[in-house]
Design a protein around this motif. Structure first.
Motif, PDB file in Angstrom:
ATOM      1  N   TYR A  73       1.314   2.394  -3.534  1.00 48.74           N
ATOM      2  CA  TYR A  73       0.152   3.089  -4.088  1.00 48.74           C
ATOM      3  C   TYR A  73      -0.069   4.455  -3.436  1.00 48.74           C
ATOM      4  CZ  TYR A  73      -1.395  -0.979  -6.710  1.00 48.74           C
ATOM      5  OH  TYR A  73      -1.488  -2.007  -7.610  1.00 48.74           O
ATOM      6  N   GLY A  74       0.342   4.595  -2.180  1.00 49.22           N
ATOM      7  CA  GLY A  74       0.137   5.849  -1.475  1.00 49.22           C
ATOM      8  C   GLY A  74      -1.174   5.909  -0.716  1.00 49.22           C
ATOM      9  N   TYR A  75      -1.955   4.872  -0.774  1.00 53.39           N
ATOM     10  CA  TYR A  75      -3.200   4.775  -0.017  1.00 53.39           C
ATOM     11  C   TYR A  75      -3.510   3.288   0.160  1.00 53.39           C
ATOM     12  CZ  TYR A  75      -5.611   3.753  -4.420  1.00 53.39           C
ATOM     13  OH  TYR A  75      -6.008   3.182  -5.600  1.00 53.39           O
ATOM     14  N   ALA A  76      -4.558   2.991   0.927  1.00 51.97           N
ATOM     15  CA  ALA A  76      -4.895   1.595   1.229  1.00 51.97           C
ATOM     16  C   ALA A  76      -5.616   0.951   0.045  1.00 51.97           C
ATOM     17  CB  ALA A  76      -5.738   1.514   2.489  1.00 51.97           C
ATOM     18  N   ALA A  77      -4.904   0.728  -1.039  1.00 53.88           N
ATOM     19  CA  ALA A  77      -5.490   0.146  -2.247  1.00 53.88           C
ATOM     20  C   ALA A  77      -5.748  -1.347  -2.069  1.00 53.88           C
ATOM     21  CB  ALA A  77      -4.571   0.368  -3.442  1.00 53.88           C
ATOM     22  N   ASN A 109       0.818  -1.206   0.000  1.00 54.90           N
ATOM     23  CA  ASN A 109       0.000   0.000   0.000  1.00 54.90           C
ATOM     24  C   ASN A 109       0.855   1.260   0.000  1.00 54.90           C
ATOM     25  OD1 ASN A 109      -2.545  -1.139  -0.218  1.00 54.90           O
ATOM     26  ND2 ASN A 109      -2.732  -1.441   1.990  1.00 54.90           N
TER      27      ASN A 109
END
Length: 178
Positions: free
Chosen positions: A102-106, A99
């Motif tokens: 991705y930079g977020y909780a993908a 994650n």
């Protein structure tokens, strides 16, 4: 289903000289990754950096699937059956590392697919074997290899050339029918 040709480089692009091979292939890798759900191709191309060396030796990313709502994806990893319990224990840390790419909780879930060491016919998951112990070199072969590379000043290149010479000198000769 035919493949689309790669776009031809512009004149400006051709005049820059040498560039890394990945620069030439990044669009093709991105398209191939996106077809399996990988919006960030870095997961595929830099898996050892993302997952860590130890986890990368044990696993291979296969695909990312998205649910009906589109929120929260599932990452599918190939893992040897004997390694699955160790990987299962490390999944929370692995999910955090993925994650972070991705930079977020993908990624909400990580699904493990247990496989044999040779993998599926589709992906052919090839797991890195344990390093082999180096056989002691024959002193005569080592001396001959050293003479081949003696004019090279760079120690790393000289060592690589010596190793190459030793490999060539100790390679079994094939018999030719005549």
């Amino acid at each position: 289903m035919s493949r689309q040709p790669l776009p031809s480089p512009s004149a400006e692009h051709r005049m820059r000289g040498f560039e890394p091979a990945f620069g030439l292939m990044k669009d093709a890798v991105r398209v191939a990754g996106e077809s399996r759900g990988f919006a960030a191709a870095r997961l595929l191309t830099h898996w050892a950096e993302v997952a860590g060396e130890d986890m990368a030796r044990r696993t291979r990313p296969v695909k990312i699937g998205y649910g009906k709502g589109g929120l929260g994806a599932t990452l599918t990893l190939l893992v040897k059956a004997s390694e699955a319990p160790l990987v299962q224990m490390a999944l929370p840390q692995l999910k955090e590392r993925v994650n972070a790419v991705y930079g977020y909780a993908a990624i909400q879930h990580i699904h493990l697919t247990q496989t044999a060491a040779t993998g599926f016919a589709e992906g052919q998951a090839e797991f890195t074997p344990a390093p082999k112990a180096a056989k002691p070199a024959d002193p005569a072969v080592a001396a001959k290899a050293a003479t081949v590379a003696e004019g090279v000043s760079d120690p790393g290149l000289r060592s690589a050339l010596e190793q190459l010479a030793q490999n060539i000198l100790t390679r079994p000769r094939s018999r030719t029918s005549g």
